[in-house]
Design a protein around this motif. Structure first.
Motif: not given
Length: 323
Positions: A235, A238-239, A303
């Motif tokens: 996660i 991905k940011k 997201e």
């Protein structure tokens, strides 16, 4: 296939045409019928994009090319001048239908023994194994067709076009545009000879060249400032990827760089596979980009909401579903 030099006139023709490029792209949409449901009715809990948005899937594989490392959707709302970036975490668990499992058993009886086979980043492998749509889908490729039909089924997003970008071409693209300025949030230090991957990027604002840009978007774990092991997870990675894409778009996808953008496709014929494979298609997107920039488009990101799970000792991310 990528844009050939001989298509330059067609590209320019589309740019200056009075036709609406968004409508032209939408009108290319083919029959979306699937031979069977891909999932066991797995649906994300909410709508992410409008049905009239134009959606491009950017795929970046790992160094071996075995799995997809990055799956990023750029969803263009050309009516309201908004570009939404949606990064699909590669560890998303897919609940395949019995039809898909039965097809797999016929051609790959031991598929369940393959580690992480239910992750979304391995979906293309399943499509290839079962010869999905016999290479007669909209992309004429069972890997791409299976992946895109899966995305539509789970997330309700129709993929109009895709770009398959290998890590080596990311380096060349970044270097071609002179680097990307990024405020790196922490030390990124990692070495994996098996993947031919060495990352060593200091914390702070800096211009990343192609090699460091690749390291920035691929970093998941390594050594921190105190020499201790650090893992940021999918996660957080991905940011960072969204941060990179936002910076690249802001700094380089400008009207003055339209010529460079066309040229780069010609230069990278051995590195990029794309359904935007001729001058007319490229011109449609070029005109669309020109319209977005002229109207000072808004860029947002979203997201995917997931929870951590372990299934048969394998780490997955389970999406929030409608039920």
């Amino acid at each position: 296939n990528v844009i050939k030099d001989s298509d330059a006139i067609k590209f320019i023709g589309r740019i200056v045409s009075s036709e609406d490029s968004g409508d032209i792209i939408r009108n290319r949409r083919k029959n979306k019928n699937k031979p069977y449901n891909i999932t066991d009715n797995q649906k994300y809990y909410k709508s992410l994009v409008d049905k009239d948005n134009i959606n491009i899937l950017l795929i970046g594989p790992d160094e071996s090319g075995t799995n997809y490392d990055t799956m990023l959707i750029a969803s263009i709302d050309d009516k309201n001048n908004i570009v939404k970036l949606i990064n699909l975490p590669r560890d998303i668990y897919i609940e395949y239908s019995n039809e898909v499992k039965n097809e797999l058993k016929k051609v790959w009886p031991s598929y369940t023994k393959s580690k992480g086979i239910y992750k979304i980043n391995a979906a293309h492998t399943l499509g290839k194994r079962i010869k999905y749509k016999d290479s007669k889908g909209r992309f004429n490729n069972p890997e791409f067709d299976f992946t895109c039909d899966l995305i539509e089924e789970v997330f309700g997003i129709f993929i109009d076009d895709l770009v398959y970008l290998k890590p080596s071409s990311l380096r060349r693209v970044v270097d071609y545009f002179g680097g990307v300025e990024i405020d790196v949030p922490y030390l990124m230090k990692y070495n994996d000879p098996t993947q031919n991957l060495t990352i060593n990027i200091k914390k702070g604002l800096q211009i990343l060249d192609g090699e460091k840009a690749e390291g920035f978007v691929r970093y998941r774990q390594g050594i921190d400032e105190n020499g201790k092991y650090k893992s940021i997870g999918d996660i957080e990675r991905k940011k960072n990827q969204i941060t990179f894409v936002n910076a690249f778009i802001d700094q380089h996808l400008t009207l003055k760089n339209i010529g460079k953008i066309v040229t780069i496709f010609n230069d990278l014929s051995s590195y990029v596979t794309s359904s935007i494979d001729n001058g007319e298609k490229a011109g449609e997107y070029g005109k669309l980009a020109k319209k977005l920039h002229s109207n000072n488009f808004t860029q947002i990101s979203e997201e995917i909401e997931c929870s951590n799970v372990r299934i048969e000792s394998i780490y997955y991310l389970k999406i929030k579903t409608a039920d």
